[in-house]
Scaffold this motif. Structure first.
Motif, mmCIF file in Angstrom:
data_model
loop_
_atom_site.group_PDB
_atom_site.id
_atom_site.type_symbol
_atom_site.label_atom_id
_atom_site.label_comp_id
_atom_site.label_asym_id
_atom_site.label_seq_id
_atom_site.Cartn_x
_atom_site.Cartn_y
_atom_site.Cartn_z
ATOM 1 N N CYS A 173 0.809 -1.217 0.000
ATOM 2 C CA CYS A 173 0.000 0.000 0.000
ATOM 3 C C CYS A 173 0.841 1.266 0.000
ATOM 4 C CB CYS A 173 -0.963 0.000 1.178
ATOM 5 S SG CYS A 173 -0.160 -0.146 2.788
ATOM 6 N N ASN A 194 -5.282 3.252 -3.814
ATOM 7 C CA ASN A 194 -5.970 2.098 -3.249
ATOM 8 C C ASN A 194 -7.376 1.951 -3.824
ATOM 9 O OD1 ASN A 194 -7.815 1.068 -0.645
ATOM 10 N ND2 ASN A 194 -5.939 -0.078 -1.025
ATOM 11 N N GLU A 230 -9.826 -0.330 -2.592
ATOM 12 C CA GLU A 230 -10.842 -0.576 -1.561
ATOM 13 C C GLU A 230 -11.335 0.711 -0.899
ATOM 14 O OE1 GLU A 230 -8.397 -4.427 -1.721
ATOM 15 O OE2 GLU A 230 -7.971 -2.277 -1.718
ATOM 16 N N SER A 231 -10.469 1.690 -0.746
ATOM 17 C CA SER A 231 -10.847 2.927 -0.056
ATOM 18 C C SER A 231 -11.562 3.922 -0.961
ATOM 19 C CB SER A 231 -9.604 3.602 0.525
ATOM 20 O OG SER A 231 -8.780 4.107 -0.520
ATOM 21 N N GLN A 254 -9.925 5.554 -3.258
ATOM 22 C CA GLN A 254 -8.898 6.489 -3.703
ATOM 23 C C GLN A 254 -8.633 6.365 -5.201
ATOM 24 O OE1 GLN A 254 -4.824 5.683 -2.449
ATOM 25 N NE2 GLN A 254 -4.543 7.855 -1.913
#
Length: 234
Positions: A121, A126, A128-129, A131
Motif C-alpha cells: 500500500c 488504493n 478498496e478505499s 482512492q
C-alpha cells in the motif's frame, strides 16, 4: 526468452520490460534490449541511462513516485509511457502537458488486497478505499490527460501463482467500473514483476526447486484470467 515464449504462447500481445532498478549494469540492460525488452525505469538517472543505451522514449515505462518536473517534461516530449503514483504527480503532469500543448496518455498505479499476499500500500492508489476511483475521476476531467492503462505490483518472490490471477481479476473489475461510468478505454495492464527465481535468498526452508512453482503455472493463471476477463469487451 523462455519467460516471453511462455506468456506469448498463451496470450497476445505481450510486452516484457526490464526493470532497471533490478540491475542497471549496461551489459545486462543491452542484452535485454537486444531481446526486444523495453526499459522500466523509476528515476531520472535510469531514464537517462535507457536513452543513452539507445532505447527510444516510446519503449520506456517511467514508473516510480518521485519524478521531477524536468524529468516529466522530457518523458512527455519523447513519448515515454508514464505511470502516476499519487495526486500531486497527476497535478504536476497535467501542468507539464498543458505547457507543452499535449494530451498525455497515462497509466495509473493501483494497490489492493489479493487475499494471497501482504498488500503493498506504499505506492499507487488504493481500490478498496475509493482512492483509485477518485484519482481516475481527476484524470478523466483533465483536458490534458487521458487514462489508458492500469498498473499494479503486488510484491516480490511470490510463490503463490493464484495471487496473480486474483490481481488480474481485481484490475479487470476496476477497469469495467471505469469504462462503464466514464469515457475511458483501458488499452493495457502492467502487472509488474515479482516472480520468484530458483534461489534460496528469501530464507525458504526447503530447496527452491521444491518450493518455487514453474513459470508455466503463473502464465496459465494470468493469461487464463486475462482471456476470460476481456473476452466480451467491445
Amino acid at each position: 526468452r523462455r519467460l516471453k515464449r511462455i506468456f506469448e504462447s498463451r496470450y497476445s500481445p505481450v510486452i516484457h520490460a526490464w526493470s532497471y532498478k533490478t540491475n542497471y549494469t549496461s551489459a545486462v540492460c543491452n542484452i535485454m534490449h537486444q531481446e526486444s525488452s523495453w526499459a522500466e525505469v523509476v528515476s531520472s538517472f535510469e531514464y537517462d541511462k535507457a536513452r543513452a543505451l539507445g532505447v527510444p522514449g516510446e519503449r520506456i515505462i517511467f514508473n516510480g513516485p518521485n519524478k521531477s518536473k524536468a524529468a516529466l517534461e522530457r518523458a512527455v516530449a519523447e513519448g515515454a509511457h508514464i505511470h502516476v503514483d499519487h495526486m500531486d504527480e497527476i497535478k504536476l503532469l497535467e501542468s507539464v502537458a498543458q505547457s507543452l500543448g499535449k494530451i498525455v496518455e497515462v497509466t495509473m498505479r493501483l494497490n489492493f488486497d489479493t487475499g494471497y499476499t501482504e498488500p503493498w500500500c506504499r505506492f499507487g492508489f488504493n481500490i478498496e478505499s475509493g482512492q483509485a476511483q477518485h484519482a481516475a475521476g481527476a484524470i478523466a476531467v483533465s483536458p490534458h490527460l487521458k487514462l489508458t492503462g492500469l498498473h499494479s505490483h503486488i510484491g516480490t518472490f511470490i510463490t503463490e501463482p493464484r495471487a496473480y490471477e486474483a490481481q488480474v481479476r481485481i484490475m479487470a473489475k476496476f477497469m469495467r467500473t471505469l469504462e462503464d461510468s466514464s469515457d475511458v478505454r483501458i488499452d493495457f495492464f502492467d502487472i509488474g514483476g515479482g516472480f520468484p527465481s530458483i534461489n534460496s535468498l528469501k530464507s525458504i526452508y526447503l530447496p527452491p526447486e521444491q518450493v518455487v512453482p514453474d513459470l508455466t503455472e503463473y502464465a496459465d493463471l494470468i493469461c487464463g484470467a486475462l482471456s476470460e476477463e476481456t473476452r466480451y469487451r467491445k
